[in-house]
Design an enzyme around this catalytic site. Structure first.
Site, PDB file in Angstrom:
ATOM      1  CG  HIS A 143      10.034  -6.957 -11.545  1.00 46.16           C
ATOM      2  ND1 HIS A 143      10.253  -6.210 -12.689  1.00 46.16           N
ATOM      3  CD2 HIS A 143       8.787  -7.477 -11.651  1.00 46.16           C
ATOM      4  CE1 HIS A 143       9.181  -6.280 -13.455  1.00 46.16           C
ATOM      5  NE2 HIS A 143       8.273  -7.033 -12.854  1.00 46.16           N
ATOM      6  CG  ASP A 156      14.693  -3.919 -15.393  1.00 46.85           C
ATOM      7  OD1 ASP A 156      14.046  -3.445 -16.339  1.00 46.85           O
ATOM      8  OD2 ASP A 156      14.616  -5.111 -15.053  1.00 46.85           O
ATOM      9  CG  HIS A 187      14.156 -12.046 -16.236  1.00 51.81           C
ATOM     10  ND1 HIS A 187      13.540 -11.126 -17.055  1.00 51.81           N
ATOM     11  CD2 HIS A 187      13.161 -12.841 -15.777  1.00 51.81           C
ATOM     12  CE1 HIS A 187      12.245 -11.354 -17.097  1.00 51.81           C
ATOM     13  NE2 HIS A 187      11.993 -12.389 -16.330  1.00 51.81           N
ATOM     14  CG  ASP A 218      14.202  -4.283 -11.611  1.00 46.57           C
ATOM     15  OD1 ASP A 218      13.076  -4.310 -12.127  1.00 46.57           O
ATOM     16  OD2 ASP A 218      15.064  -5.166 -11.807  1.00 46.57           O
ATOM     17  CG  HIS A 220      18.110  -6.881 -14.402  1.00 51.66           C
ATOM     18  ND1 HIS A 220      17.335  -5.913 -13.781  1.00 51.66           N
ATOM     19  CD2 HIS A 220      19.387  -6.484 -14.191  1.00 51.66           C
ATOM     20  CE1 HIS A 220      18.112  -5.003 -13.226  1.00 51.66           C
ATOM     21  NE2 HIS A 220      19.365  -5.332 -13.465  1.00 51.66           N
ATOM     22  CD  GLU A 251      14.749  -7.699 -18.421  1.00 48.90           C
ATOM     23  OE1 GLU A 251      14.117  -7.848 -19.485  1.00 48.90           O
ATOM     24  OE2 GLU A 251      15.032  -8.639 -17.651  1.00 48.90           O
ATOM     25  CG  ASP A 288      11.160  -3.648 -15.355  1.00 45.99           C
ATOM     26  OD1 ASP A 288      11.665  -3.085 -14.375  1.00 45.99           O
ATOM     27  OD2 ASP A 288      11.106  -4.886 -15.454  1.00 45.99           O
ATOM     28  CG  ASP A 296      15.013  -8.669 -10.715  1.00 46.07           C
ATOM     29  OD1 ASP A 296      13.854  -9.041 -10.989  1.00 46.07           O
ATOM     30  OD2 ASP A 296      15.660  -7.898 -11.437  1.00 46.07           O
TER      31      ASP A 296
END
Length: 311
Positions: free
Chosen positions: A127, A229, A142, A125, A98, A274, A231, A129
Site C-alpha cells: 500500500h 511491511d 496505518h 509495502d 504501520h 504488520e 504485506d 499509505d
C-alpha cells in the site's frame, strides 16, 4: 552500518481495523530475530516493549480512527528510537501496525537533521499509505504514515517531527505497491513520491528497481531508513497479515531487494511491520521476516559478483 542493534517492540494495532498486529513483536522474538543477528556478528540489545494506550476499537471521528491514541504511541516511539540512534545504535522497530512508523521516521529524520545528513526512506509495502482524512475510506491511520512524513495530515501528528515535512516526498521510494485508493493516488503523484509498483517491478525486475533507487540515494549522499511491511510479500508465502493483496513480491525478489540495500551500506534504521500472528500459520510469516532481515544485515551464500573474475 552500526554493529550495535537495538530492538524496540511496539505492540500496538491501534492504527488498524483488524486486531492482532500488537502480537507482532513477540512473534519476531520467538522466530529468533535477535539470535540470527547475533550469529552475523552484531551486538543485539532488546529494549523490550514500549507502552501506550490500549485499542479502544472506536469508529473514526473527523476522518481519523484513534487519533489521540496514535499521537501518544508515535511520541513514545519517537523518543525511544531517537535515544537509541543518538547513542550510536541501529534501531529496529518491531511492529505493530504501520502507523507506528510515524514515530520511527520522526526520530530518524530528527537525528539526520542534527547530523546535517540527508534522509531517504525505502517503503516496502503493498500500500502507498498516503491517505488523509479526506481520502481514506476507513480513517485508519496505518494507511497514512507516508503522508504524515511528507507533510500531509493532522497537526497533532505533524508536530511529532522536528519539521514539516519530516522527509521530502521525492526522497521517499516505494517498492511493491499494488493497492492504492483512488484519491490517494492523486496525492502520491502530486507530492512526487517515487513509486515502483508491481507492474514496474514485473517489467524491469527487482535488480534494476533497486539499482535505480540506490543510485539516486548515493547521488544524494543520503542515509536510509527502511520500512518493511510484510504485506508487501505475496500472501502465498506470508499469510500472517491483515491486509493480504495478491500479486506481491516473491521470496527471491524480496531477498534481492534486501541484499542490495545491505550492499549500499547506507541503512541506519529499520521497521518491521504488520505481522499478525492471529492470521499466521505456525509463525511462518514472522520466520520469513526474520530470514529476510538477515539478508538486509549481510547474510550471503557467497560474495556477490564472484563470477566476474578476470581471466
Amino acid at each position: 552500518m552500526s554493529k550495535n542493534i537495538s530492538l524496540i517492540g511496539v505492540p500496538s494495532d491501534i492504527g488498524a481495523s483488524d486486531r492482532g498486529a500488537c502480537m507482532g513483536p513477540e512473534a519476531l522474538r520467538v522466530a529468533g530475530l535477535a539470535e540470527e543477528l547475533m550469529d552475523l556478528g552484531f551486538a543485539v540489545k532488546d529494549t523490550g516493549n514500549l507502552y501506550g494506550p490500549k485499542n479502544p476499537e472506536n469508529p473514526p471521528e473527523n476522518g481519523y480512527r484513534h487519533l489521540k491514541e496514535n499521537v501518544i504511541w508515535s511520541k513514545n516511539i519517537q523518543e525511544a528510537v531517537f535515544s537509541e540512534i543518538h547513542d550510536g545504535n541501529l534501531p529496529i522497530t518491531l511492529g505493530g501496525d504501520h502507523a507506528m512508523s510515524i514515530g520511527s521516521i520522526a526520530a530518524i529524520a530528527r537525528h539526520c537533521a542534527d547530523q546535517k545528513k540527508k534522509l531517504c526512506v525505502i517503503w516496502i509495502d503493498a500500500h502507498a499509505d498516503f491517505n488523509t482524512c479526506d481520502t481514506s475510506p476507513s480513517g485508519n491511520i496505518h494507511g497514512m504514515p507516508v503522508a504524515v512524513a511528507a507533510g500531509y495530515g493532522p497537526k497533532e501528528l505533524l508536530a511529532i517531527g522536528h519539521k514539516v515535512p519530516m522527509v521530502d516526498a521525492p526522497d521517499i521510494y516505494q517498492v511493491g505497491i499494488r493497492s492504492v485508493d483512488k484519491h490517494e493516488k492523486e496525492l502520491v503523484v502530486e507530492a512526487g513520491v517515487v513509486v515502483y509498483d508491481m507492474r514496474c517491478i514485473d517489467e524491469i525486475g527487482m535488480r534494476e528497481t533497486m539499482h535505480q533507487i540506490l543510485k539516486e540515494v548515493e547521488e544524494k549522499d543520503a542515509c536510509l531508513h527502511v520500512s518493511f511491511d510484510v504485506d508487501s510479500l505475496d500472501p502465498t508465502i506470508a499469510p500472517g497479515v491483515a491486509t493480504t493483496i495478491p500479486g506481491g513480491l516473491t521470496y527471491r525478489e524480496a531477498q534481492l531487494c534486501m541484499e542490495m540495500i545491505h550492499d549500499s551500506g547506507r541503512m541506519i534504521s529499520l521497521d518491521i511491520m504488520e505481522i499478525n500472528p492471529a492470521l499466521d500459520k505456525q509463525n511462518g510469516t514472522a520466520k520469513l521476516a526474520v530470514d529476510l532481515t538477515t539478508s538486509l544485515f549481510g547474510r550471503q551464500i557467497f560474495q556477490p559478483n564472484r563470477h566476474n573474475r578476470k581471466k
